[in-house]
Design a protein around this motif. Sequence first.
Motif, PDB file in Angstrom:
ATOM      1  N   ILE A 108       0.840  -1.195   0.000  1.00 12.61           N
ATOM      2  CA  ILE A 108       0.000   0.000   0.000  1.00 12.61           C
ATOM      3  C   ILE A 108       0.874   1.243   0.000  1.00 12.61           C
ATOM      4  CG2 ILE A 108      -1.620   1.340   1.412  1.00 12.61           C
ATOM      5  CD1 ILE A 108      -2.857  -1.348   2.260  1.00 12.61           C
ATOM      6  N   ARG A 109       1.940   1.240   0.798  1.00 16.49           N
ATOM      7  CA  ARG A 109       2.840   2.386   0.848  1.00 16.49           C
ATOM      8  C   ARG A 109       3.623   2.540  -0.454  1.00 16.49           C
ATOM      9  NH1 ARG A 109       6.697   1.308   3.897  1.00 16.49           N
ATOM     10  NH2 ARG A 109       6.137  -0.652   4.905  1.00 16.49           N
ATOM     11  N   ARG A 110       3.870   1.430  -1.139  1.00 12.93           N
ATOM     12  CA  ARG A 110       4.629   1.471  -2.389  1.00 12.93           C
ATOM     13  C   ARG A 110       3.824   2.176  -3.484  1.00 12.93           C
ATOM     14  NH1 ARG A 110       5.360  -4.177  -4.207  1.00 12.93           N
ATOM     15  NH2 ARG A 110       6.818  -4.380  -2.473  1.00 12.93           N
ATOM     16  N   ALA A 111       2.525   2.062  -3.448  1.00 10.44           N
ATOM     17  CA  ALA A 111       1.614   2.660  -4.433  1.00 10.44           C
ATOM     18  C   ALA A 111       1.800   2.018  -5.804  1.00 10.44           C
ATOM     19  CB  ALA A 111       1.790   4.167  -4.522  1.00 10.44           C
ATOM     20  N   GLY A 112       0.802   2.202  -6.658  1.00  9.50           N
ATOM     21  CA  GLY A 112       0.835   1.598  -7.982  1.00  9.50           C
ATOM     22  C   GLY A 112       0.478   0.119  -7.934  1.00  9.50           C
ATOM     23  N   PRO A 113       0.561  -0.569  -9.077  1.00  6.54           N
ATOM     24  CA  PRO A 113       0.257  -2.003  -9.129  1.00  6.54           C
ATOM     25  C   PRO A 113       1.178  -2.803  -8.212  1.00  6.54           C
ATOM     26  CG  PRO A 113       0.384  -1.070 -11.336  1.00  6.54           C
ATOM     27  CD  PRO A 113       0.900  -0.022 -10.402  1.00  6.54           C
ATOM     28  N   SER A 114       0.617  -3.833  -7.547  1.00  8.86           N
ATOM     29  CA  SER A 114       1.389  -4.664  -6.625  1.00  8.86           C
ATOM     30  C   SER A 114       1.824  -5.940  -7.317  1.00  8.86           C
ATOM     31  CB  SER A 114       0.540  -5.010  -5.394  1.00  8.86           C
ATOM     32  OG  SER A 114       0.164  -3.836  -4.709  1.00  8.86           O
ATOM     33  N   TYR A 115       3.117  -6.225  -7.259  1.00  9.26           N
ATOM     34  CA  TYR A 115       3.676  -7.416  -7.884  1.00  9.26           C
ATOM     35  C   TYR A 115       4.355  -8.290  -6.838  1.00  9.26           C
ATOM     36  CZ  TYR A 115       2.855  -4.982 -12.280  1.00  9.26           C
ATOM     37  OH  TYR A 115       2.269  -4.326 -13.322  1.00  9.26           O
ATOM     38  N   THR A 116       4.038  -9.557  -6.844  1.00 10.28           N
ATOM     39  CA  THR A 116       4.563 -10.502  -5.866  1.00 10.28           C
ATOM     40  C   THR A 116       6.085 -10.515  -5.862  1.00 10.28           C
ATOM     41  OG1 THR A 116       2.613 -11.910  -6.133  1.00 10.28           O
ATOM     42  CG2 THR A 116       4.560 -12.924  -5.165  1.00 10.28           C
ATOM     43  N   LEU A 117       6.686 -10.519  -7.028  1.00  4.12           N
ATOM     44  CA  LEU A 117       8.141 -10.639  -7.098  1.00  4.12           C
ATOM     45  C   LEU A 117       8.831  -9.444  -6.436  1.00  4.12           C
ATOM     46  CD1 LEU A 117      10.546 -12.284  -7.958  1.00  4.12           C
ATOM     47  CD2 LEU A 117      10.405 -11.247 -10.225  1.00  4.12           C
ATOM     48  N   ASP A 118       8.283  -8.245  -6.608  1.00  2.00           N
ATOM     49  CA  ASP A 118       8.860  -7.070  -5.954  1.00  2.00           C
ATOM     50  C   ASP A 118       8.890  -7.271  -4.437  1.00  2.00           C
ATOM     51  OD1 ASP A 118       9.180  -5.781  -8.371  1.00  2.00           O
ATOM     52  OD2 ASP A 118       7.339  -4.618  -8.210  1.00  2.00           O
ATOM     53  N   THR A 119       7.788  -7.779  -3.895  1.00  2.20           N
ATOM     54  CA  THR A 119       7.693  -7.988  -2.454  1.00  2.20           C
ATOM     55  C   THR A 119       8.647  -9.080  -1.989  1.00  2.20           C
ATOM     56  OG1 THR A 119       5.391  -7.246  -2.435  1.00  2.20           O
ATOM     57  CG2 THR A 119       6.119  -8.613  -0.583  1.00  2.20           C
ATOM     58  N   LEU A 120       8.725 -10.178  -2.727  1.00  3.65           N
ATOM     59  CA  LEU A 120       9.644 -11.255  -2.343  1.00  3.65           C
ATOM     60  C   LEU A 120      11.093 -10.769  -2.364  1.00  3.65           C
ATOM     61  CD1 LEU A 120       8.134 -14.374  -4.150  1.00  3.65           C
ATOM     62  CD2 LEU A 120       8.160 -13.893  -1.691  1.00  3.65           C
ATOM     63  N   ARG A 121      11.438  -9.960  -3.340  1.00  2.00           N
ATOM     64  CA  ARG A 121      12.799  -9.419  -3.395  1.00  2.00           C
ATOM     65  C   ARG A 121      13.097  -8.583  -2.148  1.00  2.00           C
ATOM     66  NH1 ARG A 121      12.095  -7.404  -9.616  1.00  2.00           N
ATOM     67  NH2 ARG A 121      13.001  -9.213 -10.706  1.00  2.00           N
ATOM     68  N   GLU A 122      12.137  -7.757  -1.755  1.00  4.73           N
ATOM     69  CA  GLU A 122      12.337  -6.909  -0.586  1.00  4.73           C
ATOM     70  C   GLU A 122      12.476  -7.738   0.692  1.00  4.73           C
ATOM     71  OE1 GLU A 122       9.815  -3.006  -2.197  1.00  4.73           O
ATOM     72  OE2 GLU A 122       9.210  -4.042  -0.365  1.00  4.73           O
TER      73      GLU A 122
END
Length: 198
Positions: A108-122
């Motif tokens: 939610i804080r990242r804003a824009g479309p949410s992608y699973t891979l972005d979150t897993l990387r973080e």
Amino acid sequence: DLRRPAAARGGLCRRGVVHAVAAQAGRGLNSRPKRGGVFGGAFDPTHLAHRSLADVSLAQLELDELRVLPTCQAWHKSRQLTAAPHRLAMARLAFEGLNGLVLDDREIRRAGPSYTLDTLREVHAEQPGAELFLVMGKYHAVVLPTCPDLLELFRLAIICLANPVDLPGCAPHFVTPPESAPAFPAPTQPRQRTTSHS
């Protein structure tokens, strides 16, 4: 048996998904890496099946923590989602009292479309020695074969698919191939984005 060591749970995920976790300084030979779950979705609304799946994930996968991540925007959904602060509040109420559950608002804080891979990387960068488990319902896994970065997804997390709850009072359970899910084609050239939460 989902309580066996990850390397022995061949039925939990397809071949090649389970990966070795490097030993860290100060860790004894008999200690295991931290086990962290990632459970994303629109949660619009959050319902009893979500809570049940979270509860079962924590218990059956023996997770030290399960991160629940409401999406900001689900790129694959055509309908307008309820405002993110309201969905976050619903999730907070629905998952209240589950030991080991962490409500994570990063998407939610990242804003824009949410992608699973972005979150897993973080999460992987924040917890480099942890063993990550991507939790999802069996029927939500249909989007996985379309993921252009499938190999990286498999490298970062163990994919855990659960049967849905069809009857009140029934707990979901994790399924194993060939019962489980989709055929995974050989990934093509990596691209910037991948699958999103449902």
